[in-house]
Structure formats: C-alpha cells, structure tokens
Design an enzyme around this catalytic site. Structure first.
Site, mmCIF file in Angstrom:
data_model
loop_
_atom_site.group_PDB
_atom_site.id
_atom_site.type_symbol
_atom_site.label_atom_id
_atom_site.label_comp_id
_atom_site.label_asym_id
_atom_site.label_seq_id
_atom_site.Cartn_x
_atom_site.Cartn_y
_atom_site.Cartn_z
ATOM 1 N N THR A 97 9.334 9.758 93.517
ATOM 2 C CA THR A 97 8.072 10.098 92.851
ATOM 3 C C THR A 97 7.776 11.587 93.000
ATOM 4 O OG1 THR A 97 7.214 7.890 93.206
ATOM 5 C CG2 THR A 97 5.592 9.595 92.827
ATOM 6 N N GLU A 111 0.611 6.725 100.629
ATOM 7 C CA GLU A 111 1.108 7.181 99.328
ATOM 8 C C GLU A 111 1.307 8.693 99.313
ATOM 9 O OE1 GLU A 111 2.505 4.904 97.810
ATOM 10 O OE2 GLU A 111 1.535 4.975 95.875
HETATM 11 N N1 HSE Z 1 0.905 7.669 89.021
HETATM 12 C C1 HSE Z 1 2.062 7.922 89.822
HETATM 13 C C2 HSE Z 1 3.027 8.787 89.050
HETATM 14 C C3 HSE Z 1 2.682 6.606 90.164
HETATM 15 O O1 HSE Z 1 3.279 8.451 87.895
HETATM 16 O O2 HSE Z 1 3.510 9.787 89.581
HETATM 17 C C4 HSE Z 1 3.895 6.708 91.003
HETATM 18 O O3 HSE Z 1 3.626 6.453 92.325
#
Ligand code: HSE
Length: 315
Positions: A186, A133
């Site tokens: 993201t 991630e």
């Molecule tokens: N919590 C993360 C965000 C999730 O909102 O950036 C996306 O991978």
C-alpha cells in the site's frame, strides 16, 4: 474493569476499500475470508505476539500492525494493568489489497475489548486500529478497519476526528475478488498518486460517491452501477496491475455492476446483483486471467454484515 473471560478467538474479515470512487472513505466487508486471532490476557503488561502462521511478518510488537493497535488500546484502557498474548493465523495475504493489516489490527482491538468487558465503543476501536494501518501504509486511514469492525458498507466521513457512518447494503449485493499473486505494498501504491486533482475530476468523483451511497440506500442497482467509477486513482494504479483492462471487460460482459481495484491492489473486485451473477463474473475473471501468465486466486460471496466475531478456537 470487568473481565468476562481470559481467552478468545476471533474472525476478522477481509475488506474492499475505496469501492472505486470513494478513495480512503468507502469500504465493504467480505464474507468468508479473514484472519483468525487467538488472544489471551496476561498479568504482564504490553502486547506479545507469540506466533504468526500463513505469512512472514515480524513478531516484534512495534513492527506488527496488531502489536501497534493492541498497544494503542492498552494505553487507553487505564483500568487494566495487564497485557495480552496474541497468535495470528494470517489467512489474508499481506499486500493483497483486501485489508490484511486492517483485519489483524481491528481483530486485535475488538478481541481485547470483548475480553475486558467492552470498555470502548466501535468508534474508539476504529481509532486504535488505525494506528496499525499507519504502520502498514504510511497513512492512518480507516476505510478498511471501519467495515471490518462494523460489517457491511461504511463511509469514513472524517479520519481526524474519526467519524464513521454505516451505509445501507442491499441483501442482493455480492462481491468477487481476483487476487493476482504479485505483492503490491500500500505504501508504494500511495506514492504513485498525484497530490492535487483538477476541479473537473473532483466534481465527477464526488458525484459518483454521492450516487453510490444514494444507490445503496435506495437499492437502485442502475445508480450503483453508474457510480462505480474512479477517474482519479484508478487511471494511475491500474498500470501496476497486469491485465487490468482485460479483467474489466470480462467482468462487465459477465454482468458485473462495476469493476475496479480493491483497496490499493493488486486484487481487483467486482460487485454484482445476486449470487448467480457473482459466480458467472468470478468464472469470467478466472478465464480472462488464465491467458495471462500470473497465478491468481478467486473469491466470490455475499457481504459480511456482522463485522468481527468470536469463534470456536478449533474451527
Ligand atoms: N484507501 C487505501 C488506499 C486502502 O487505496 O491506499 C488501502 O489500504
């Protein structure tokens, strides 16, 4: 290390991270959408990704989230000196906001763990998957990998050290997703966020997180509905999603408990009480987006409760 078999095919579900108020801490696993990974143990050490279908993503181990998560697993698996070969069927579009990278990372480490006789528990697997991630988003957060691994709804109480709690998920809870066919990375959707918040917003947000978790445990759908609110992240990120306000109005008018951005977007989600309302909300979302000149895909269904699982390779 006890090997059960040399080959395995796994299904790793898509996930909705944040659930509006729980930025980086809450997540829910979706039933029926996910990546498929074929894993095979090799005598040669390391991770080799031999094929990816369904998306244009790198095969190089250190540029692929599955490769990085797999390497983190193998480095910790001191009793095993071989490696793994992986083929990935990407059925979750990268950059869609429903946990595409988490599904591949978590699916890889879960599959490896099965192949090697389960030397690790789910919390360890979460830590390995988070390394993948970090490559995808620039930040190691576990709000997608946790529900992918555990199923249902999860709360990441702490990322460092990783502390994941399962949250009760009422049987009637259903989820709807509308994915506008635009890509929103993201890492980009995180760059637009402010790094500090006024205390008044913090109070409102953690009131909602507590309310949502309590509502889920007590199956109080009114409390769930009131708590599905994000006063910190959504006002900024929703500007990146064409038609966001129109979609919200349509979802709520059709009976959704709440509506928001799925993860970092561009997908949006709604939660409903029951399958019939999910179908109605999904239809309403599609109708609202037909007026906007952007293609989209829709999904609605129950919550995935078992996390990642092995499947017959021919399905
Ligand atoms: N919590 C993360 C965000 C999730 O909102 O950036 C996306 O991978």
């Amino acid at each position: 290390m006890k090997m059960k078999t040399e080959k395995l095919t796994v299904f790793a579900p898509a996930t909705i991270a944040n659930l509006s108020c729980g930025f980086d801490v809450l997540g829910l696993a979706l039933d029926g959408i996910g990546d498929i990974l074929h894993l095979e143990l090799t005598p040669e050490p390391g991770v080799s990704i031999t094929r990816v279908t369904g998306a244009d993503i790198p095969l190089e181990t250190d540029r692929n989230v599955a490769g990085i998560a797999g390497m983190a697993f193998l480095e910790a698996a001191t009793g095993y000196s071989g490696g793994v070969r992986i083929e990935i069927e990407k059925r979750i579009a990268p950059g869609s906001g429903i946990g595409s990278s988490a599904a591949s990372s978590a699916g890889t480490v879960w599959g490896l763990n099965q192949l090697l006789g389960e030397p690790f528990g789910l919390p360890d697997l979460g830590g390995f998957a988070m390394k993948g991630e970090a490559l995808a988003s620039g930040a190691a957060h576990a709000d997608n990998v946790a529900p992918a691994l555990y199923g249902g709804i999860t709360l990441v109480r702490s990322s460092h050290p990783l502390d994941i709690a399962r949250v009760h998920c009422p049987e009637a809870l259903h989820a709807c997703i509308l994915h506008p066919q635009i890509e929103l990375k993201t890492s980009d959707a995180r760059k637009v966020l402010r790094t500090s918040i006024p205390l008044s917003k913090g109070i409102r947000q953690w009131g909602n997180v507590g309310g949502l978790v309590t509502g889920l445990f007590t199956e109080d759908f009114g409390l769930i509905s009131r708590s599905l609110e994000d006063c910190i992240i959504e006002p900024v990120r929703s500007l990146l999603i064409p038609g966001f306000d129109t979609l919200r109005e349509a979802a709520l008018a059709a009976g959704a408990l709440g509506f928001g951005i799925s993860g970092s977007g561009p997908s949006v989600y709604a939660l409903t009480h029951g399958a019939d309302t999910a179908e109605a909300v999904s239809r309403a979302l599609g109708k609202a987006y037909d007026a906007i000149d952007i293609p989209y895909t829709l999904h609605h269904g129950p919550v995935n409760r078992r996390g990642i699982y092995s499947i017959n390779p021919n399905t």
